[in-house]
Structure formats: C-alpha cells, structure tokens
Write a protein that holds these residues in place. Structure first.
Motif, PDB file in Angstrom:
ATOM      1  N   MET A   1     -19.298 -23.553   4.672  1.00 23.25           N
ATOM      2  CA  MET A   1     -18.772 -24.607   3.824  1.00 23.25           C
ATOM      3  C   MET A   1     -19.772 -24.899   2.714  1.00 23.25           C
ATOM      4  N   ILE A   2     -19.275 -25.051   1.509  1.00 21.74           N
ATOM      5  CA  ILE A   2     -20.110 -25.396   0.361  1.00 21.74           C
ATOM      6  C   ILE A   2     -20.057 -26.905   0.188  1.00 21.74           C
ATOM      7  N   ASP A   3     -21.221 -27.550   0.265  1.00 22.77           N
ATOM      8  CA  ASP A   3     -21.234 -29.007   0.102  1.00 22.77           C
ATOM      9  C   ASP A   3     -22.066 -29.458  -1.100  1.00 22.77           C
ATOM     10  N   LYS A   4     -22.747 -28.499  -1.769  1.00 24.40           N
ATOM     11  CA  LYS A   4     -23.523 -28.832  -2.959  1.00 24.40           C
ATOM     12  C   LYS A   4     -23.420 -27.682  -3.951  1.00 24.40           C
ATOM     13  N   PHE A   5     -23.352 -28.034  -5.208  1.00 25.19           N
ATOM     14  CA  PHE A   5     -23.302 -27.014  -6.251  1.00 25.19           C
ATOM     15  C   PHE A   5     -24.702 -26.782  -6.803  1.00 25.19           C
ATOM     16  N   ARG A   6     -25.608 -26.402  -5.929  1.00 25.92           N
ATOM     17  CA  ARG A   6     -26.995 -26.114  -6.295  1.00 25.92           C
ATOM     18  C   ARG A   6     -27.353 -24.746  -5.744  1.00 25.92           C
ATOM     19  N   GLY A   7     -28.490 -24.239  -6.183  1.00 27.42           N
ATOM     20  CA  GLY A   7     -28.937 -22.953  -5.681  1.00 27.42           C
ATOM     21  C   GLY A   7     -27.938 -21.851  -5.984  1.00 27.42           C
ATOM     22  N   LYS A   8     -27.599 -21.080  -4.978  1.00 27.86           N
ATOM     23  CA  LYS A   8     -26.713 -19.941  -5.216  1.00 27.86           C
ATOM     24  C   LYS A   8     -25.283 -20.349  -5.584  1.00 27.86           C
ATOM     25  N   TYR A   9     -24.935 -21.609  -5.384  1.00 34.50           N
ATOM     26  CA  TYR A   9     -23.589 -22.089  -5.731  1.00 34.50           C
ATOM     27  C   TYR A   9     -23.544 -22.862  -7.057  1.00 34.50           C
ATOM     28  N   TRP A  10     -24.649 -22.891  -7.789  1.00 34.37           N
ATOM     29  CA  TRP A  10     -24.711 -23.610  -9.057  1.00 34.37           C
ATOM     30  C   TRP A  10     -23.600 -23.177 -10.015  1.00 34.37           C
ATOM     31  N   PHE A  11     -23.258 -21.884  -9.971  1.00 38.38           N
ATOM     32  CA  PHE A  11     -22.231 -21.363 -10.886  1.00 38.38           C
ATOM     33  C   PHE A  11     -20.864 -22.005 -10.666  1.00 38.38           C
ATOM     34  N   LEU A  12     -20.666 -22.694  -9.568  1.00 40.75           N
ATOM     35  CA  LEU A  12     -19.394 -23.363  -9.288  1.00 40.75           C
ATOM     36  C   LEU A  12     -19.313 -24.770  -9.889  1.00 40.75           C
ATOM     37  N   SER A  13     -20.418 -25.267 -10.391  1.00 37.52           N
ATOM     38  CA  SER A  13     -20.482 -26.613 -10.944  1.00 37.52           C
ATOM     39  C   SER A  13     -19.842 -26.677 -12.324  1.00 37.52           C
ATOM     40  N   ASN A  14     -19.208 -27.796 -12.641  1.00 40.42           N
ATOM     41  CA  ASN A  14     -18.681 -28.020 -13.991  1.00 40.42           C
ATOM     42  C   ASN A  14     -19.809 -28.094 -15.014  1.00 40.42           C
ATOM     43  N   PHE A  15     -21.035 -28.309 -14.541  1.00 40.40           N
ATOM     44  CA  PHE A  15     -22.186 -28.428 -15.429  1.00 40.40           C
ATOM     45  C   PHE A  15     -22.851 -27.081 -15.699  1.00 40.40           C
ATOM     46  N   TYR A  16     -22.404 -26.031 -15.047  1.00 42.55           N
ATOM     47  CA  TYR A  16     -22.962 -24.694 -15.241  1.00 42.55           C
ATOM     48  C   TYR A  16     -22.593 -24.199 -16.631  1.00 42.55           C
ATOM     49  N   GLU A  17     -23.560 -23.649 -17.351  1.00 38.32           N
ATOM     50  CA  GLU A  17     -23.297 -23.180 -18.706  1.00 38.32           C
ATOM     51  C   GLU A  17     -22.394 -21.951 -18.684  1.00 38.32           C
ATOM     52  N   SER A  18     -21.197 -22.135 -19.190  1.00 35.90           N
ATOM     53  CA  SER A  18     -20.209 -21.056 -19.265  1.00 35.90           C
ATOM     54  C   SER A  18     -19.268 -21.389 -20.423  1.00 35.90           C
ATOM     55  N   PRO A  19     -19.627 -20.981 -21.621  1.00 33.47           N
ATOM     56  CA  PRO A  19     -18.872 -21.370 -22.817  1.00 33.47           C
ATOM     57  C   PRO A  19     -17.371 -21.069 -22.735  1.00 33.47           C
ATOM     58  N   ILE A  20     -16.608 -22.020 -23.252  1.00 28.04           N
ATOM     59  CA  ILE A  20     -15.150 -21.916 -23.299  1.00 28.04           C
ATOM     60  C   ILE A  20     -14.728 -22.214 -24.735  1.00 28.04           C
ATOM     61  N   GLU A  21     -13.878 -21.391 -25.297  1.00 25.98           N
ATOM     62  CA  GLU A  21     -13.383 -21.634 -26.649  1.00 25.98           C
ATOM     63  C   GLU A  21     -11.907 -22.002 -26.587  1.00 25.98           C
ATOM     64  N   ASP A  22     -11.567 -23.063 -27.306  1.00 24.72           N
ATOM     65  CA  ASP A  22     -10.183 -23.517 -27.394  1.00 24.72           C
ATOM     66  C   ASP A  22      -9.994 -24.152 -28.767  1.00 24.72           C
ATOM     67  N   GLU A  23      -8.955 -23.782 -29.459  1.00 28.41           N
ATOM     68  CA  GLU A  23      -8.653 -24.323 -30.787  1.00 28.41           C
ATOM     69  C   GLU A  23      -9.855 -24.207 -31.723  1.00 28.41           C
ATOM     70  N   ASN A  24     -10.551 -23.067 -31.661  1.00 32.52           N
ATOM     71  CA  ASN A  24     -11.718 -22.791 -32.500  1.00 32.52           C
ATOM     72  C   ASN A  24     -12.884 -23.742 -32.270  1.00 32.52           C
TER      73      ASN A  24
END
Length: 65
Positions: A1-24
């Motif tokens: 069970m994942i209970d924290k978005f830290r360490g190896k699960y950081w990529f699941l966080s809404n705060f993880y840097e993963s650019p999204i483009e919408d309407e330019n």
C-alpha cells in the motif's frame, strides 16, 4: 500500500514536475494544471502556470501567488 508520495513514489504526487500543455499554456506540475482548471479566465490561468511552486499554485484563490 502506498501511503506517502515520497521517495520512490514521488512521481505519483501532483507536485512532481511533469509539464502539461493545454491551450498553449505550459503548467509545470499537475497541481498547477488542476488549479488552473478552476477558472475560465486566461490571465488567471497564466498566473497560476507561473507560480514558482505547486503550493503557491494551490493558493491562487487567495491571490497569494
């Protein structure tokens, strides 16, 4: 069970840097994008996209970004 978005699960966080483009507009994180979807105003969307941190994007309604 994942209970924290830290360490190896950081990529699941809404705060993880993963650019999204919408309407330019490029949002640096999912959190930025999520908060921007709460408004139809393009200027507010741009302001949210430019927030330096996801936590600041989250506070856009307070006009504190």
């Amino acid at each position: 069970m994942i209970d924290k978005f830290r360490g190896k699960y950081w990529f699941l966080s809404n705060f993880y840097e993963s650019p999204i483009e919408d309407e330019n507009i490029t949002y640096p994180t999912v959190e930025h994008y999520f908060q921007a979807q709460k408004t139809l105003n393009r200027e507010e969307k741009l302001k949210i996209a430019k927030a330096t941190k996801p936590a600041k994007a989250r506070k856009w309604e307070d006009k504190s970004i």
